[in-house]
Design a protein around this motif. Structure first.
Motif, short mmCIF file in Angstrom:
data_model
loop_
_atom_site.label_atom_id
_atom_site.label_comp_id
_atom_site.label_asym_id
_atom_site.label_seq_id
_atom_site.Cartn_x
_atom_site.Cartn_y
_atom_site.Cartn_z
N TYR A 1 0.83 -1.21 0.00
CA TYR A 1 0.00 0.00 0.00
C TYR A 1 0.86 1.25 0.00
N ILE A 2 1.81 1.32 0.89
CA ILE A 2 2.64 2.53 0.99
C ILE A 2 3.46 2.73 -0.28
N GLU A 3 4.07 1.69 -0.78
CA GLU A 3 4.88 1.84 -2.00
C GLU A 3 4.02 2.23 -3.20
N PHE A 4 2.86 1.61 -3.33
CA PHE A 4 1.98 1.94 -4.46
C PHE A 4 1.46 3.37 -4.33
N THR A 5 1.04 3.75 -3.15
CA THR A 5 0.47 5.07 -2.94
C THR A 5 1.51 6.17 -3.13
N LEU B 1 0.08 8.66 8.79
CA LEU B 1 1.49 8.49 8.42
C LEU B 1 1.72 8.96 6.98
N LEU B 2 0.80 8.67 6.10
CA LEU B 2 0.94 9.10 4.71
C LEU B 2 0.75 10.61 4.55
N ILE B 3 -0.12 11.20 5.34
CA ILE B 3 -0.27 12.65 5.32
C ILE B 3 1.03 13.30 5.80
N GLU B 4 1.65 12.73 6.81
CA GLU B 4 2.95 13.23 7.26
C GLU B 4 3.97 13.15 6.14
N TRP B 5 4.00 12.05 5.42
CA TRP B 5 4.93 11.88 4.29
C TRP B 5 4.69 12.96 3.24
N ASP C 1 8.15 18.83 6.07
CA ASP C 1 9.29 19.51 5.44
C ASP C 1 10.35 18.49 5.04
N GLU C 2 10.59 17.53 5.91
CA GLU C 2 11.50 16.42 5.60
C GLU C 2 10.70 15.14 5.58
N GLN C 3 10.48 14.60 4.39
CA GLN C 3 9.68 13.39 4.27
C GLN C 3 10.35 12.22 4.98
N PRO C 4 9.57 11.48 5.77
CA PRO C 4 10.13 10.26 6.34
C PRO C 4 10.43 9.27 5.23
N ASP C 5 11.40 8.43 5.45
CA ASP C 5 11.76 7.38 4.50
C ASP C 5 10.61 6.37 4.42
N ILE C 6 10.41 5.81 3.25
CA ILE C 6 9.33 4.83 3.05
C ILE C 6 9.49 3.65 4.01
N ASP C 7 10.71 3.18 4.21
CA ASP C 7 10.93 2.07 5.15
C ASP C 7 10.52 2.44 6.57
N GLU C 8 10.74 3.71 6.95
CA GLU C 8 10.30 4.17 8.27
C GLU C 8 8.77 4.15 8.37
N LEU C 9 8.10 4.56 7.31
CA LEU C 9 6.64 4.51 7.30
C LEU C 9 6.14 3.08 7.44
#
Length: 183
Positions: A80-84, A149-153, A157-165
């Protein structure tokens, strides 16, 4: 629809007029109204397409995952996260504009949440250890956490890493569904 996909993501649904959509798409207003009743209907069609594609990707990942709660959760969340996040426009439409559009997407959003809740319930049914809690409410809670979590991404200002999400979401899912902490 391609023009709306970009414009509804940025500058956003509220700032996008029919005239701007038609200009970007190089079509007449009349051609637009032959396809859609208004920009709200177009937003709903875009949102539903994004949801359907996401559900298909997640369902496939869960089906192919190891037959454990952790395996299914990790696979579903990562898919989901990678696709989104693979297309920022999709992420914005599904997680930011869906809220900013007011009542336009209320029913579409509710159908999406229901579909994802059913998917979570089905994927975890054989593994849940939390008998006294309402499983639907648990699914809704973890969906809400993943959305934030996705809204935060999207907005940080500094996007969290996908692996962190993925790690944060998997931790929330595992703890919420009553399983011990992931290994």
């Amino acid at each position: 629809m391609t023009a709306a996909y970009t414009l509804y993501a940025k500058p956003g649904f509220a700032a996008t007029t029919i005239e701007r959509l038609c200009s970007e798409a190089r079509i007449s207003n009349r051609a637009f109204y032959e396809c859609f009743g208004g920009r709200e209907e177009l937003l709903q069609a875009l949102h539903e397409r994004c949801v359907e594609e996401s559900l298909a990707v997640v369902a496939k990942a869960v089906q192919e995952a190891p037959n454990t709660l952790e395996g299914r959760i990790q696979a579903g969340i990562r898919a989901y996260i990678e696709f989104t996040t693979a297309d920022w426009r999709r992420a914005r439409i599904m997680h930011v504009e869906v809220r900013r559009s007011g009542d336009v997407l209320t029913m579409s959003r509710q159908r999406a949440v229901d579909a994802f809740a059913r998917l979570i319930q089905e994927a975890s049914a054989d593994f849940l250890q939390v008998a006294p809690l309402n499983r639907r409410l648990l699914a809704l809670g973890v969906i809400g956490a993943l959305q934030e979590l996705l809204i935060e991404w999207l907005l940080a200002d500094e996007q969290p890493d996908i692996d962190e999400l993925v790690d944060a979401a998997a931790h929330i899912f595992m703890r919420s569904l009553g399983s011990p902490e992931p290994a």
